[in-house]
Design a protein around this motif. Sequence first.
Motif, PDB file in Angstrom:
ATOM      1  N   GLU A  30      -2.441   6.928 -15.019  1.00 50.68           N
ATOM      2  CA  GLU A  30      -3.835   7.374 -15.163  1.00 50.68           C
ATOM      3  C   GLU A  30      -4.560   6.453 -16.137  1.00 50.68           C
ATOM      4  OE1 GLU A  30      -5.426  10.624 -13.883  1.00 50.68           O
ATOM      5  OE2 GLU A  30      -3.943  10.007 -12.411  1.00 50.68           O
ATOM      6  N   PRO A  83       0.827  -1.206   0.000  1.00 50.11           N
ATOM      7  CA  PRO A  83       0.000   0.000   0.000  1.00 50.11           C
ATOM      8  C   PRO A  83       0.865   1.261   0.000  1.00 50.11           C
ATOM      9  CG  PRO A  83      -0.039  -1.056   2.161  1.00 50.11           C
ATOM     10  CD  PRO A  83       0.743  -1.961   1.256  1.00 50.11           C
ATOM     11  N   GLY A  84       0.255   2.378  -0.339  1.00 48.07           N
ATOM     12  CA  GLY A  84       0.986   3.644  -0.334  1.00 48.07           C
ATOM     13  C   GLY A  84       1.522   3.972  -1.715  1.00 48.07           C
ATOM     14  N   PRO A  85       2.045   5.190  -1.870  1.00 43.87           N
ATOM     15  CA  PRO A  85       2.409   5.669  -3.206  1.00 43.87           C
ATOM     16  C   PRO A  85       3.729   5.138  -3.754  1.00 43.87           C
ATOM     17  CG  PRO A  85       2.761   7.390  -1.578  1.00 43.87           C
ATOM     18  CD  PRO A  85       2.143   6.249  -0.843  1.00 43.87           C
ATOM     19  N   ILE A  86       4.591   4.585  -2.893  1.00 39.71           N
ATOM     20  CA  ILE A  86       5.898   4.158  -3.399  1.00 39.71           C
ATOM     21  C   ILE A  86       5.854   2.683  -3.768  1.00 39.71           C
ATOM     22  CG2 ILE A  86       8.378   4.011  -2.928  1.00 39.71           C
ATOM     23  CD1 ILE A  86       7.309   6.881  -2.945  1.00 39.71           C
ATOM     24  N   PRO A  88       8.564  11.838 -15.590  1.00 35.25           N
ATOM     25  CA  PRO A  88       7.418  11.750 -14.683  1.00 35.25           C
ATOM     26  C   PRO A  88       6.075  11.995 -15.376  1.00 35.25           C
ATOM     27  CG  PRO A  88       8.919  13.527 -14.037  1.00 35.25           C
ATOM     28  CD  PRO A  88       9.612  12.719 -15.059  1.00 35.25           C
ATOM     29  N   HIS A  89       6.051  12.901 -16.362  1.00 37.78           N
ATOM     30  CA  HIS A  89       4.757  13.174 -17.012  1.00 37.78           C
ATOM     31  C   HIS A  89       4.253  11.928 -17.738  1.00 37.78           C
ATOM     32  CE1 HIS A  89       7.542  14.046 -20.337  1.00 37.78           C
ATOM     33  NE2 HIS A  89       6.543  13.811 -21.149  1.00 37.78           N
ATOM     34  N   ASP A 125       7.241   6.596  -7.520  1.00 39.13           N
ATOM     35  CA  ASP A 125       6.259   7.306  -6.719  1.00 39.13           C
ATOM     36  C   ASP A 125       5.044   7.524  -7.616  1.00 39.13           C
ATOM     37  OD1 ASP A 125       4.725   9.201  -5.400  1.00 39.13           O
ATOM     38  OD2 ASP A 125       6.477  10.163  -4.481  1.00 39.13           O
ATOM     39  N   ILE A 126       3.985   6.778  -7.384  1.00 38.79           N
ATOM     40  CA  ILE A 126       2.863   6.823  -8.326  1.00 38.79           C
ATOM     41  C   ILE A 126       2.026   8.089  -8.165  1.00 38.79           C
ATOM     42  CG2 ILE A 126       2.724   4.320  -8.634  1.00 38.79           C
ATOM     43  CD1 ILE A 126       0.251   4.393  -6.758  1.00 38.79           C
ATOM     44  N   GLU A 127       2.330   8.894  -7.167  1.00 30.07           N
ATOM     45  CA  GLU A 127       1.627  10.179  -7.044  1.00 30.07           C
ATOM     46  C   GLU A 127       2.371  11.322  -7.742  1.00 30.07           C
ATOM     47  OE1 GLU A 127      -0.946   9.523  -2.971  1.00 30.07           O
ATOM     48  OE2 GLU A 127       0.938  10.627  -2.807  1.00 30.07           O
ATOM     49  N   THR A 128       3.664  11.095  -8.031  1.00 32.50           N
ATOM     50  CA  THR A 128       4.434  12.150  -8.701  1.00 32.50           C
ATOM     51  C   THR A 128       5.014  11.698 -10.037  1.00 32.50           C
ATOM     52  OG1 THR A 128       6.510  11.513  -7.654  1.00 32.50           O
ATOM     53  CG2 THR A 128       5.148  13.107  -6.469  1.00 32.50           C
ATOM     54  N   LEU A 141       3.107   9.327 -15.041  1.00 34.28           N
ATOM     55  CA  LEU A 141       1.789   9.690 -14.503  1.00 34.28           C
ATOM     56  C   LEU A 141       0.684   9.419 -15.532  1.00 34.28           C
ATOM     57  CD1 LEU A 141       2.223  13.006 -12.492  1.00 34.28           C
ATOM     58  CD2 LEU A 141       1.650  10.741 -11.618  1.00 34.28           C
ATOM     59  N   ILE A 193       7.752  10.096 -10.334  1.00 36.37           N
ATOM     60  CA  ILE A 193       9.213  10.072 -10.261  1.00 36.37           C
ATOM     61  C   ILE A 193       9.716   8.635 -10.123  1.00 36.37           C
ATOM     62  CG2 ILE A 193      11.246  10.763  -8.906  1.00 36.37           C
ATOM     63  CD1 ILE A 193      10.052  13.101 -10.384  1.00 36.37           C
TER      64      ILE A 193
END
Lengths: 711, 337
Positions: A703, A399-402, A695-696, A575-578, A699, A580
């Motif tokens: 998505e 769990p979590g973004p990493i 990163p773009h 990092d799935i939120e950024t 992401l 990176i």
Amino acid sequence: MANKYSWPEKPALLGTSVKRLDGPDKVTGRAKYTYDINRPGMLYGKMVRSPLPHARVVSIDLSAAEKAPGVKAVLAHVAVGAQVMYQGDPVAAVAADTEERALDAARMIRVRYEALPHFANVEQAMATDAPAVFPGGNTRQGATEETGDLVAGFAKAAHIVEATYATHVITHVCLETHGCVCEWDGDKLTAWISTQAVIQSAQQFAQALGIPQANVHTIMQYMGGGFGSKFGPDSQGIICAKLAKLAKAPVKLMLDRKEEHLDTGNRPSATAHIRAGITADGMLTAFDGQSWGTGGAGATSGFPLPYIYNFPTRKRTHKDVYINAGQQRAMRAPGHPQGCFLTEILMDELADTIKMDPVAFRVKNLPPAAPNAMWAEYFARGAKAFGWDKRHATGDPTPGPIKTGMGVSAHRWGGAGQGSQAHVDIMSDGGIVVKCGTQDIGTGTRTIVGMVAAETFGLPLSAIKVEIGDSLLPFSGGSGGSTTAASAMPAIRVTSVDALEALFAKVAPALGTAPENLVAEGGRIFIKGTPAKGLSWKDACKLIGTEPISVNGKWAQGLSGSGTSGVQFAEASVDIETGIVRVTRILAIQDCGLIVDKLTAESQAYGGVIAAINFALFEDRILDRVTGQMVNPNMEMYLLAGMSDVPKIDIMLNNMPERGVIGIGEPPTVSTASAIANAVRNATGATIRSLPLHPHKVLAALEQEKAGGTN
Amino acid sequence: MAVIRDVMPVFELYQPASIDDAIKLLDKHGADALVLAGGLDSMDWLKDRLKKPKAVVDLGQIKELKGIKETNGGLEIGAMTPLSEIVRHPVVREKFSLLMEAAELVASPQIRNQGTLGGNVSQDTRCWYYRGGWTCYRAGGNICYADTPTSVNREHAIFDADRCVAVNPSDTAPALVALDASMVIRGPKGERIVPAEDYWIGPGIDITRMNVLAPNEILTAIRIPPTMAGAQFYFEKVRDRQVWDFALVNVASAIVVSGEKIVKARMVVNAVAATPRRLKNVETLIIGKARNEETADMAGKLAVEGAETLRHNAYKVPLMRNLVKRAIRGAGATWTS
């Protein structure tokens, strides 16, 4: 079969870690790079380049520049009416007494252009309604390669993966830019030039300037990187020589960073639409790929596809697409990083269709093992060392973004040698000079030349004076294709053995024995098996007399080999939120035949891996579609890893002395990017089928994955 | 005064020793002058010959522009104070660590040693078309090269674009807005104090400037009031590389919690518009709420409302949304619990 030239079975130096001979000179600034060369009365050259990606030169007015303060020479490089084919295409040049005045004068050269249609990307060039920009067509369709019955191959497949994969254009970004200092003496030219091919540069200067090759002397003692982009004088070298001739004074012409990005080569892009089949038990059945890529204005973009793995039926077509950008040049294992990426991402997708472990799947589909095809062994060794058993299935369940993941990839390369010559002098004071017209492009060649001689003479490395990097020295080839070590080392070995034999002939009578009974070890020459019956090297050399031992020799069969294999493992966290991606660990397993200097061989692997991290995560030559201009021709916006971006890198070299010396400069850079991309896929569950992993893009892929997956 | 002649264009270099002398010089030279602080950005403009000032006014000799003073529970930081000095300062670290974090994530150690707070907050945009010397709106032309259907605009604005789509790249700017700082500006008519929030201006107001400084004014100091001292801070900068790079998006927040509830909050995002974007609607939303995932979700969604993306920068929407969520979650937000 062993002969007198064979590599020693129990070497004292070879295979050990030896620091570079020239390390202290480099870190103290004593080493003189081309940029550091200054000659009395030297002028500075500056080129004028096309700002447009495609245009016809309407007029060139040099008059204002000719009258500018300090200007000693001005020339037009192209004729009025000629076409410039990319931003940065050379048009004219000046030489002035200071760099600033050269720049000022260059700005005064008035060139009028008639803009012509251009392509900034392959889509524009491949469009059916594209204007005719390149003579002979905007694309060139290659021959179709086909093996086996593709229809039958796909019929056997339980699963088929079909997708488009792509790699991008990157530039070489040599820390030392391209350029030279040219000085004439009558019709004789001396050129200090940043080059991977010192002798071939002399040849190219001679051809371009219409003078005998014997009149050209080229020198390259130290250089800050070439990576395949520095095999001759190029336009800037020839222009520099012409300016020097016109001005009757030495001229230094070094390119700036923007010119480097625009006009000194790049790695071509590669895209392929691929269909591939796999049986339910994990055997590859078929590969059908249509690929294309661009090497810029009129240059090729070939690469191997599929890479390494055994597709029993296969078909492949390739199309070169021309765009209005600087031409590609060889770049560290030309074609292989592209072919490797396109194949290796597909391999992980195929493995996932039957939920098979990527390592097991790869091993199952390898070509037969051979000394130059050791992948199965390396996969096994690497998996154990890397902790592959801890790898989770695609998509980190933590769990979590990493999210963390592991990936793997394999590669191959050639690295054969040929044709080097060498010369060895042994003086009566014990001094040894080893000469070879090879060059040290930053790889450690100077050091390993010394090591091979020192090994042969039973002396420490410090006893050898190494002379390389000069066109007046015995012939050796350019440093490309990882051929330098495999070419030069045998020549040094053969010549040193012959020189030692000549010395033994002088020493043997004094020791009351025949020359063939002598050995040179530990700084002494003595009767084999009886170390006490001998002389120190210095005393032995006193017997040489006034005429030094002076021996020529050349590369011989049996001391070098060809073909290497390697496997790399990568661990990355995303990092799935950024978006990176951080590479956390790389393991590179690599063979290169007989290891000469373990330290510089490892250094090549480190450098190759780091360069490939740049390819995977950072570098990207970006052209604006409308204007055809590169928007990031600097080192701020063209990204290269910083210290903080470089992960823990472990190198496992496989020493195979029985194969002789094989080059290692290129292969370690081939499979890193693919292994990283597979690790990112393993971490996130999203497949990104193109580089770089900015990163773009990460992401966007995530998505898309959330919205229903990428498959 | 010395004449510099390098690959840079020729200019007259002035090194005044007082603010007053500097103002006089700027007043005299007007738009022909370039103010030099740490020089990290100015030198690039000069070497690229994209700016050709007749006079360069170097503020490096003015002692009163340097140093950090404590003032009634707050701080006054001279505009010429190097970022590394700010990072090291005990009061910054103790009470206003948001600024420390932001300053420490700027560029590289060498640049932080030379670069100043005043320079960092007043710096120009990094738009690669503008910096490439293209005569765009911001450079006095009548086109935006970054805002065409085919432009390469990954790093550009998702809010408040007006002809120009460039963004403010500063890391310290959003931290200062979150700390409710004010900017001390001196000109020929004396001193004026501008709230940090109003220091930066968008292209709708002036397309050629990033802030309110007139050509004859200089930023002399930044005042940080005690308002947010010791609050719960969160700063995060997302960039391609873990060194050197400017932010793709950054977030700075200062939150005061009483009991389980947020009682005070200031939240700012940068690199999404030409000015640091204070998220007042988010601040209002989260007051009275607990600092939990639910609040974070709501805040993230609200933060990106009204975003307008270009061809290549749609990722900034989820990126900004996620950073705002993390700012609500607070320390340790990046890592799995």
